[in-house]
Design an enzyme around this catalytic site. Structure first.
Site, mmCIF file in Angstrom:
data_model
loop_
_atom_site.group_PDB
_atom_site.id
_atom_site.type_symbol
_atom_site.label_atom_id
_atom_site.label_comp_id
_atom_site.label_asym_id
_atom_site.label_seq_id
_atom_site.Cartn_x
_atom_site.Cartn_y
_atom_site.Cartn_z
ATOM 1 N N LEU A 1 0.867 -1.175 0.000
ATOM 2 C CA LEU A 1 0.000 0.000 0.000
ATOM 3 C C LEU A 1 0.901 1.221 0.000
ATOM 4 O O LEU A 1 1.897 1.259 0.733
ATOM 5 C CB LEU A 1 -0.886 0.025 1.250
ATOM 6 C CG LEU A 1 -2.250 -0.659 1.207
ATOM 7 C CD1 LEU A 1 -2.908 -0.596 2.581
ATOM 8 C CD2 LEU A 1 -3.157 -0.032 0.168
ATOM 9 N N ASP A 2 0.577 2.214 -0.812
ATOM 10 C CA ASP A 2 1.359 3.443 -0.824
ATOM 11 C C ASP A 2 1.342 4.090 0.559
ATOM 12 O O ASP A 2 0.381 3.920 1.322
ATOM 13 C CB ASP A 2 0.788 4.428 -1.846
ATOM 14 C CG ASP A 2 1.032 3.986 -3.280
ATOM 15 O OD1 ASP A 2 1.916 3.138 -3.481
ATOM 16 O OD2 ASP A 2 0.329 4.484 -4.177
#
Length: 305
Positions: free
Chosen positions: A37-38
């Site tokens: 996930l960013d």
């Protein structure tokens, strides 16, 4: 510790930051995750501990579900508000530069089903051994091949006409870029759009309401309760049917030996190359077997002992 720890990742943490925190709290060296996930994104991040790390390359369910915020009337080099963002000029057909909810609803069906996406330059995809985001930071933009992804459902959850902001809920296949989806929708609307928030609410079959924050994880670790919060390794493969085998078969299977299908419940019928969860008489999960109809054997696919 062996199993899956479902984390609700906070903003400003990378997926590797979360792994490092849990590794320190659990004392477990072998930890992996099921998909990054960013840093600015939040939500479901399943961590694989111990023997569950063996599943990292064979997990069947890579589908994801997201709740994403967007703002119309802007474009960005990163396709989100965390990049270089610029206001666009409203097209002539908009009433005083304002788009209605119905206007958005009219275009969403075009982005449902199998669609093509061009990966953003600010992404971890490699081209000739270089990450695209490294090239983008140097001001270099290269041609990217479109990729096929599947949008299973796309719902406009809310829209504020005055602020020109809203939320969409997206169920999609592995490899889908939500910020690209929002940028494409903005281009279709001729007004531009940027993503301003992203929460993953479901991944690999685990939902946000079954996840734990890092603060909760710290408390569990302090109280010696962390292992109790693990989902079983078997839960990663809940979509597969299972077969229960005898004690002798369990010993053979655990030692890497194939089983005679005619001497298992699968003799009643099974599909060739179908993968099954294999359990002993006490319903302990041993691993995955794959049916080979040509040899009439249930062969080892992956052991989790």
């Amino acid at each position: 510790m062996n199993g899956v720890l479902v984390i609700n990742k906070p903003a400003e943490f990378t997926s590797f930051d979360v792994v490092a925190v849990v590794r320190k709290l659990s004392g477990q060296r072998k930890i992996g995750h099921t998909g990054t996930l960013d840093p600015n994104a939040t939500g479901v991040l399943p961590l694989l501990l111990g023997n569950a790390t063996k599943a990292q390359d064979i997990i069947e369910n890579h589908d994801k579900e997201y709740l994403a915020g967007f703002k119309l009337g802007y474009i960005s080099n990163t396709l989100d508000i965390w990049g270089e963002t610029h206001k666009t000029k409203a097209p002539d057909f908009l009433n005083q530069g304002v788009l209605t909810k119905q206007g958005i609803l009219n275009v969403l069906p075009e982005f449902t089903g199998e669609i093509s996406q061009i990966p953003p330059m600010f992404s971890a995809i490699q081209k000739d051994g270089k990450r695209l985001y490294d090239l983008a930071r140097q001001g270099i933009e290269i041609e990217r091949e479109p990729r096929k992804v599947t949008i299973y459902s796309l719902e406009l959850v809310s829209f504020n006409k005055q602020e020109q902001t809203g939320f969409i809920k997206v169920k999609c296949s592995k490899g889908t870029y939500i910020r690209t989806l929002i940028d494409d929708i903005g281009r279709k609307l001729s007004c531009g759009a940027v993503m301003n928030s992203l929460e993953r609410v479901n991944a690999c079959g685990y939902s946000i309401d079954k996840s734990f924050t890092l603060d909760e994880i710290r408390t569990f670790a302090e109280n010696g309760e962390l292992e109790d919060k693990l989902m079983s390794t078997e839960s990663l493969f809940s979509s597969y049917q299972y077969v229960v085998i005898s004690d002798n078969q369990a010993r053979r299977f655990s030692n890497g030996g194939a089983l005679d299908i005619s001497r298992t419940y699968l003799s009643r019928g099974c599909e060739d190359k179908q993968i099954y969860r294999v359990k002993d008489k006490e319903k302990h999960f041993l691993g995955l077997g794959i049916a080979d109809k040509e040899t009439n054997q249930l062969k080892i696919f992956k052991l989790f002992l």
